[in-house]
Design a protein around this motif. Sequence first.
Motif, mmCIF file in Angstrom:
data_model
loop_
_atom_site.group_PDB
_atom_site.id
_atom_site.type_symbol
_atom_site.label_atom_id
_atom_site.label_comp_id
_atom_site.label_asym_id
_atom_site.label_seq_id
_atom_site.Cartn_x
_atom_site.Cartn_y
_atom_site.Cartn_z
ATOM 1 N N ASP A 20 -3.307 5.169 3.260
ATOM 2 C CA ASP A 20 -2.335 4.905 4.296
ATOM 3 C C ASP A 20 -2.228 6.028 5.369
ATOM 4 N N THR A 22 -0.159 8.208 5.740
ATOM 5 C CA THR A 22 1.205 8.713 5.447
ATOM 6 C C THR A 22 0.828 10.374 4.655
ATOM 7 N N SER A 25 -0.673 9.622 1.080
ATOM 8 C CA SER A 25 -1.893 9.332 0.969
ATOM 9 C C SER A 25 -2.841 10.370 1.244
ATOM 10 N N HIS A 47 -7.378 0.282 1.912
ATOM 11 C CA HIS A 47 -6.171 -0.032 2.677
ATOM 12 C C HIS A 47 -5.689 -1.580 2.717
ATOM 13 N N ASP A 49 -3.323 -4.173 4.122
ATOM 14 C CA ASP A 49 -2.653 -4.560 5.567
ATOM 15 C C ASP A 49 -1.343 -5.375 5.431
ATOM 16 N N ASN A 50 -0.405 -4.994 5.845
ATOM 17 C CA ASN A 50 0.872 -6.026 5.797
ATOM 18 C C ASN A 50 0.991 -6.609 7.126
ATOM 19 N N SER A 53 4.551 -5.773 8.807
ATOM 20 C CA SER A 53 4.591 -4.457 8.908
ATOM 21 C C SER A 53 4.782 -4.215 10.373
ATOM 22 N N ARG A 55 3.978 -1.476 11.584
ATOM 23 C CA ARG A 55 2.641 -0.591 11.825
ATOM 24 C C ARG A 55 1.648 -1.364 12.137
ATOM 25 N N ASN A 56 1.547 -2.784 11.912
ATOM 26 C CA ASN A 56 0.418 -3.504 12.190
ATOM 27 C C ASN A 56 0.225 -3.618 13.722
ATOM 28 N N THR A 72 1.580 14.453 8.757
ATOM 29 C CA THR A 72 0.516 14.130 7.730
ATOM 30 C C THR A 72 -0.071 15.511 6.938
ATOM 31 N N ARG A 114 -10.799 -2.734 3.502
ATOM 32 C CA ARG A 114 -9.484 -3.319 4.299
ATOM 33 C C ARG A 114 -9.093 -4.708 3.858
ATOM 34 N N ARG A 122 2.274 -5.843 -2.406
ATOM 35 C CA ARG A 122 1.320 -4.752 -2.204
ATOM 36 C C ARG A 122 0.672 -4.188 -3.745
#
Length: 206
Positions: A20, A22, A25, A47, A49-50, A53, A55-56, A72, A114, A122
């Motif tokens: 991720d 982050t 991660s 990874h 995917d949501n 989210s 972030r998508n 990071t 992915r 998750r």
Amino acid sequence: MANNNTRNGTQARKVMVVADPTRESASALQYALSHAVLEQDELILLHVDNPSSWRNTISTFLKMPSLGSSTTASLDLGGGATAPATGEGEVDFLEEMKHACRVSQPKMRLRVLRVDMDDKDRASTILLHSKKEGVDVIVIGQKRTFSSALLGYKKSGGSMKGAKILDTVEYLIQNSQCICVGVQRKGQTGGYVLNTKTHRNFWLLA
């Protein structure tokens, strides 16, 4: 077959790192490359995917600030080079993780997986794909907070109702058929705090 090669009597393994954009991660990948994988092993960057989210995005890969950012942990593991920028100081975080892997372990087999969450949560998605891939070890970054420590603490016969609720990392540790390691980085030189089903808050020097 190459996939079944052994070195010094050690069977090749599959190690999955949950990837991720982050700091946690990035720390998990650093731990995996320095302590968990050997050159005959296969490393899978998973990874999840949501779709719901924030972030998508429409882009093929999520993006994260480059390694120089404070958001990071650095993935420069000795090669001195970084992954190519995709514009405006941003890099594809999966490409950067792949680059760090190739610098650290150039002979190791590497795959990026992915996947979508679909109708699952998750943790269940990660478990499903770890089983499908026949993974031997799952490595996932863990953000330790007071609440997560309480929720992750399992005590038989305990009266704390919240202890039955596990976060993603604790759920994977308790329910994965293979070894699952939750990784927390203690600063750049302070080593790692590791959690598994049998070891809690184990401090490993970098």
